[in-house]
Design an enzyme around this catalytic site. Structure first.
Site: not given
Length: 434
Positions: A45, A100
């Site tokens: 970060y 999925k």
């Protein structure tokens, strides 16, 4: 002894957390870089993350180098046509969309995030997806009802700079086309002479018909809930009109007479033994894809016609028409060459690859998975098994090569043979071999 829970209860339990550190549902976030030191935190970060941001600002294609974009697919649905459940709402469809994602990861190592949209307005759906598309390497549209799904996909393919693929349409088309290719070869028939009947004029039926036409088939009779789609009907939308015939056939029984192939995308027990008997003289083919119960069972069809070649959507019968043979591997190939679209040629390449693999010797572990001693190219084996990891190598490499040929790939320096080796290593990794 405790009573074994029902399949329904077992499935509900499967979707819940198993421990205090587990989460509900089937998917989560996998970190690919460590974050255990001050230096790693600073790179993950602030302030280190600014450097890839600035590189991508200069060249958007570098998002493929510095982010997960190149291995990330969005599975997007509005919940209007969820499996066989119908319009159950966007949130009720979320378990399917998560599922999925499981298949993407399990069969092709593609990361997927499910997004359920609380709107049925095609224009709004298109606007939302177009605005977020650049975050992903591809968009998998899922369980969106027809005919809205056609317009949504068509417009998004024009707008988006990443592949947009509605699996309910194209997955079934790719796999049944592969089986049809092999039956044509086995029987010695010619595509242009075949009579094909398609029961169901929804997303999958129309996509299959379009793909069969590309294979050279000219005589296609399509039926919807009102019967044969013929030129005398005034209730047809623009997608059905493409398949309206000048014919006196009105019922399924009429249409199946002398048919070489029947594709069922409708409801159980719709095809009778008498209809099967009326089909073409040699090697008629039936893909009975209604789930969980097909339009006719293999046993019933073979009792009527011993020479029939039949596939269903079920894993407990031979020749399963399973979309997991298509979408994970198609996206794998498209992502790896950073494709901007999935073209008709790429889909047809996937069909050819599946047809070719069905002629290869079947590995022992695949036979064991199906509890079959003999699996070889023929009436009982015209479509490869989902458990055959070579599907990944065959289909992804064929799709990637077709993308290069069609000029829709951002990757220009592409070595097909080297890519096949890489895919085989991935397949071995997914199998736990490396």
């Amino acid at each position: 002894m405790a009573e074994k829970p029902s399949f329904q209860q077992a499935s509900l339990d499967y979707h819940k957390a198993k421990s205090e550190f587990d989460t509900n549902g089937k998917t989560g976030t996998l970190l690919t870089k460590p974050c255990t030191t001050q230096e790693e935190l600073a790179m993950a970060y602030s302030p280190g993350v600014a450097y890839p941001c600035l590189e991508i600002q200069k060249d958007a294609n570098l998002a493929y180098e510095y982010t997960n974009k190149g291995n990330l697919v969005a599975v997007i649905s509005d919940g209007t046509a969820v499996l066989g459940l119908g319009d159950i709402g966007h949130l009720a469809g979320k378990p399917v969309m998560e599922g999925k994602g499981v298949l993407f990861k399990s069969f092709a190592n593609v990361d997927a995030v499910d997004i359920e949209l609380n709107t049925k307005d095609p224009d709004e759906i298109i606007k939302i997806i177009a605005a977020m598309a650049d975050s992903f390497g591809g968009i998998n549209l899922e369980d969106i009802s027809a005919p809205r799904c056609f317009e949504i996909e068509e417009r998004l393919k024009e707008i988006c700079n990443v592949p947009v693929f509605h699996d309910d349409q194209h997955g079934t088309a790719v796999i049944t086309t592969a089986g049809l290719m092999n039956v044509i070869e086995m029987s010695g028939k010619k595509a242009e002479n075949l009579k094909v009947v398609i029961i169901g004029a929804g997303a999958a039926g129309i996509a299959c018909a379009k793909m069969y036409k590309k294979l050279g088939i000219k005589n296609i009779t399509m039926l919807d809930s009102k019967g044969v789609i013929h030129s005398g009907r005034s209730d047809l939308n623009r997608y059905k009109k493409l398949f309206a015939l000048e014919t006196t056939d009105r019922t399924l029984g009429d249409a199946m007479k002398n048919a070489d192939m029947v594709l069922g995308l409708s409801r159980p027990d719709l095809i009778t033994p008498q209809m099967v008997k009326s089909m073409s003289r040699t090697n008629p083919i039936i893909f009975a894809c209604a789930n969980p119960n097909p339009e006719i069972t293999p046993a019933e069809a073979k009792a009527a016609r011993p020479d029939v070649i039949i596939g269903t959507g079920r894993s407990d019968y031979p020749n399963q028409v399973n979309n997991v043979l298509g979408f994970p591997q198609i996206f794998r190939g498209a992502l790896d060459v950073r494709a901007t679209k999935i073209t008709e040629n790429m889909k047809l390449a996937a069909s050819h690859a599946l047809a070719a693999l069905a002629k290869e010797a079947v590995p022992e572990q695949v036979k064991q998975a199906h509890h079959r001693q003999n699996m070889e190219f023929g009436h009982e084996y015209i479509i490869p098994s989902p458990f055959d990891r070579r599907v990944l190598v065959y289909v992804a490499s064929a799709v990637a090569k077709a993308a290069i040929q069609d000029g829709v790939a951002r990757v220009k320096d592409f070595d097909t043979e080297a890519y096949k080796i890489k895919l085989q290593r991935l397949a071995d990794h997914l199998d736990g071999k490396i």
